[in-house]
Design a protein around this motif. Structure first.
Motif, PDB file in Angstrom:
ATOM      1  N   TYR A 112      72.654 134.345   1.740  1.00 36.32           N
ATOM      2  CA  TYR A 112      71.404 135.073   1.491  1.00 36.32           C
ATOM      3  C   TYR A 112      71.327 135.478   0.021  1.00 36.32           C
ATOM      4  O   TYR A 112      70.285 135.300  -0.630  1.00 36.32           O
ATOM      5  N   ILE A 113      72.416 135.990  -0.517  1.00 38.91           N
ATOM      6  CA  ILE A 113      72.464 136.368  -1.933  1.00 38.91           C
ATOM      7  C   ILE A 113      72.241 135.138  -2.814  1.00 38.91           C
ATOM      8  O   ILE A 113      71.565 135.198  -3.846  1.00 38.91           O
ATOM      9  N   ARG A 114      72.796 133.999  -2.395  1.00 37.56           N
ATOM     10  CA  ARG A 114      72.630 132.749  -3.154  1.00 37.56           C
ATOM     11  C   ARG A 114      71.151 132.348  -3.207  1.00 37.56           C
ATOM     12  O   ARG A 114      70.646 131.918  -4.244  1.00 37.56           O
ATOM     13  N   ILE A 115      70.468 132.463  -2.066  1.00 35.98           N
ATOM     14  CA  ILE A 115      69.044 132.131  -2.014  1.00 35.98           C
ATOM     15  C   ILE A 115      68.247 133.035  -2.953  1.00 35.98           C
ATOM     16  O   ILE A 115      67.368 132.569  -3.692  1.00 35.98           O
ATOM     17  N   ILE A 116      68.546 134.327  -2.934  1.00 33.71           N
ATOM     18  CA  ILE A 116      67.854 135.274  -3.805  1.00 33.71           C
ATOM     19  C   ILE A 116      68.132 134.942  -5.267  1.00 33.71           C
ATOM     20  O   ILE A 116      67.232 134.966  -6.118  1.00 33.71           O
ATOM     21  N   ASP A 117      69.371 134.604  -5.580  1.00 37.67           N
ATOM     22  CA  ASP A 117      69.742 134.261  -6.959  1.00 37.67           C
ATOM     23  C   ASP A 117      68.983 133.021  -7.427  1.00 37.67           C
ATOM     24  O   ASP A 117      68.469 132.978  -8.549  1.00 37.67           O
ATOM     25  N   ILE A 118      68.909 132.002  -6.572  1.00 32.37           N
ATOM     26  CA  ILE A 118      68.177 130.777  -6.915  1.00 32.37           C
ATOM     27  C   ILE A 118      66.705 131.094  -7.163  1.00 32.37           C
ATOM     28  O   ILE A 118      66.097 130.595  -8.119  1.00 32.37           O
ATOM     29  N   SER A 119      66.123 131.932  -6.308  1.00 36.06           N
ATOM     30  CA  SER A 119      64.711 132.280  -6.431  1.00 36.06           C
ATOM     31  C   SER A 119      64.421 132.964  -7.767  1.00 36.06           C
ATOM     32  O   SER A 119      63.500 132.575  -8.504  1.00 36.06           O
ATOM     33  N   TYR A 120      65.216 133.973  -8.114  1.00 37.21           N
ATOM     34  CA  TYR A 120      65.007 134.698  -9.369  1.00 37.21           C
ATOM     35  C   TYR A 120      65.338 133.820 -10.580  1.00 37.21           C
ATOM     36  O   TYR A 120      64.654 133.884 -11.611  1.00 37.21           O
ATOM     37  N   SER A 121      66.361 133.001 -10.469  1.00 34.86           N
ATOM     38  CA  SER A 121      66.743 132.116 -11.580  1.00 34.86           C
ATOM     39  C   SER A 121      65.660 131.085 -11.861  1.00 34.86           C
ATOM     40  O   SER A 121      65.374 130.766 -13.019  1.00 34.86           O
ATOM     41  N   THR A 122      65.062 130.558 -10.792  1.00 37.08           N
ATOM     42  CA  THR A 122      63.983 129.584 -10.960  1.00 37.08           C
ATOM     43  C   THR A 122      62.800 130.213 -11.686  1.00 37.08           C
ATOM     44  O   THR A 122      62.223 129.616 -12.596  1.00 37.08           O
ATOM     45  N   ASP A 123      62.438 131.431 -11.301  1.00 39.65           N
ATOM     46  CA  ASP A 123      61.355 132.145 -11.994  1.00 39.65           C
ATOM     47  C   ASP A 123      61.695 132.339 -13.471  1.00 39.65           C
ATOM     48  O   ASP A 123      60.834 132.167 -14.345  1.00 39.65           O
ATOM     49  N   PHE A 124      62.934 132.702 -13.727  1.00 41.98           N
ATOM     50  CA  PHE A 124      63.386 132.923 -15.105  1.00 41.98           C
ATOM     51  C   PHE A 124      63.287 131.644 -15.923  1.00 41.98           C
ATOM     52  O   PHE A 124      62.747 131.633 -17.038  1.00 41.98           O
ATOM     53  N   LEU A 125      63.790 130.535 -15.385  1.00 39.22           N
ATOM     54  CA  LEU A 125      63.774 129.259 -16.105  1.00 39.22           C
ATOM     55  C   LEU A 125      62.348 128.749 -16.318  1.00 39.22           C
ATOM     56  O   LEU A 125      62.062 128.127 -17.350  1.00 39.22           O
ATOM     57  N   LYS A 126      61.462 129.012 -15.362  1.00 37.62           N
ATOM     58  CA  LYS A 126      60.071 128.579 -15.506  1.00 37.62           C
ATOM     59  C   LYS A 126      59.385 129.256 -16.692  1.00 37.62           C
ATOM     60  O   LYS A 126      58.423 128.726 -17.255  1.00 37.62           O
ATOM     61  N   GLU A 127      59.863 130.441 -17.064  1.00 37.33           N
ATOM     62  CA  GLU A 127      59.286 131.154 -18.202  1.00 37.33           C
ATOM     63  C   GLU A 127      59.725 130.544 -19.529  1.00 37.33           C
ATOM     64  O   GLU A 127      59.137 130.835 -20.571  1.00 37.33           O
ATOM     65  N   TYR A 128      60.766 129.718 -19.491  1.00 39.12           N
ATOM     66  CA  TYR A 128      61.322 129.128 -20.714  1.00 39.12           C
ATOM     67  C   TYR A 128      61.521 127.621 -20.517  1.00 39.12           C
ATOM     68  O   TYR A 128      62.639 127.113 -20.637  1.00 39.12           O
ATOM     69  N   LEU A 129      60.445 126.918 -20.228  1.00 41.27           N
ATOM     70  CA  LEU A 129      60.541 125.477 -20.055  1.00 41.27           C
ATOM     71  C   LEU A 129      60.846 124.806 -21.395  1.00 41.27           C
ATOM     72  O   LEU A 129      60.405 125.281 -22.454  1.00 41.27           O
ATOM     73  N   PRO A 130      61.595 123.707 -21.370  1.00 43.05           N
ATOM     74  CA  PRO A 130      61.989 123.026 -22.614  1.00 43.05           C
ATOM     75  C   PRO A 130      60.815 122.721 -23.540  1.00 43.05           C
ATOM     76  O   PRO A 130      60.887 122.981 -24.751  1.00 43.05           O
TER      77      PRO A 130
END
Length: 212
Positions: A112-130
């Motif tokens: 469950y923690i892994r899923i939450i981490d992936i969700s927040y990390s994806t949002d974070f990375l989307k803010e800084y696309l290459p």
């Protein structure tokens, strides 16, 4: 006779409650398994691929920014490499389910923690696309060239000599490396999630029934 009817009624009621309870647990378990398969499919076919693509794009952009000589710049300009806009790299799939559903689907707290981490990390990375990082860097370079009134034919020479442009490149590269570190971890999290949520549907349905 009345007692027999009463006992028969109680037994019937108990059987009815039991059947109703089993049906409810089964229905819930099937729903949780369906959610598990959606998360698994997204992780396998989109999350894993896009997080890897993010890293490749970052490496390409980093090479472009580090290029100083005419040969290096032309090499990247002629590389015929398309940076992915990544519209499908999103946390929307995870957010489409309630936290309670995600917790139960994950089965274990760590997952469950892994899923939450992936969700927040994806949002974070989307803010800084290459591509966005490169465009932000390139805009600063263009503004500098215009302010200094550098002619197009003199730009490469200016790149090689200008301390300000070198500092811009260093800052952009540091940012790219920081975001890439997060992307590496997110890619690994997708791998681990797939590994731990994999398996036969029947087995997972049984697990979800037992744990309710």
């Amino acid at each position: 006779m009345d007692n027999e009817n009463l006992i028969s009624g109680l037994i019937g009621a108990l059987i009815g409650v039991s059947i109703s309870g089993i049906y409810s647990r089964l229905t819930t378990a099937i729903k949780l398994n369906r959610i598990r398969k959606v998360i698994l499919d997204y992780s396998k076919f989109i999350g894993l691929d896009k997080s890897a693509t993010y890293l490749r794009d970052m490496e390409f952009i980093k090479g472009y920014i580090k290029a100083e000589t005419e040969e290096e710049i032309l090499k990247h300009q002629n590389a015929n490499y398309a940076v992915d806009a990544m519209p499908m790299f999103s946390s929307d799939i995870f957010k489409s389910f309630t936290q309670d559903e995600l917790r139960r689907v994950a089965y274990k707290t760590n997952e469950y923690i892994r899923i939450i981490d992936i969700s927040y990390s994806t949002d974070f990375l989307k803010e800084y696309l290459p591509l966005e990082l490169y465009e932000k860097y390139n805009q600063k370079v263009r503004e500098h060239m215009e302010d200094k009134k550098i002619k197009p034919e003199d730009e490469i020479k200016h790149f090689e000599e200008c301390g300000y442009l070198k500092s811009l490149a260093d800052t952009a590269i540091n940012e790219i490396e920081m975001k890439s570190t997060r992307a590496v971890e997110t890619h690994k999290q997708f791998h681990d999630l797939i590994k731990n949520l994999n398996g036969w549907s029947l087995w997972w349905i049984i697990k979800y029934i037992v744990k309710q």
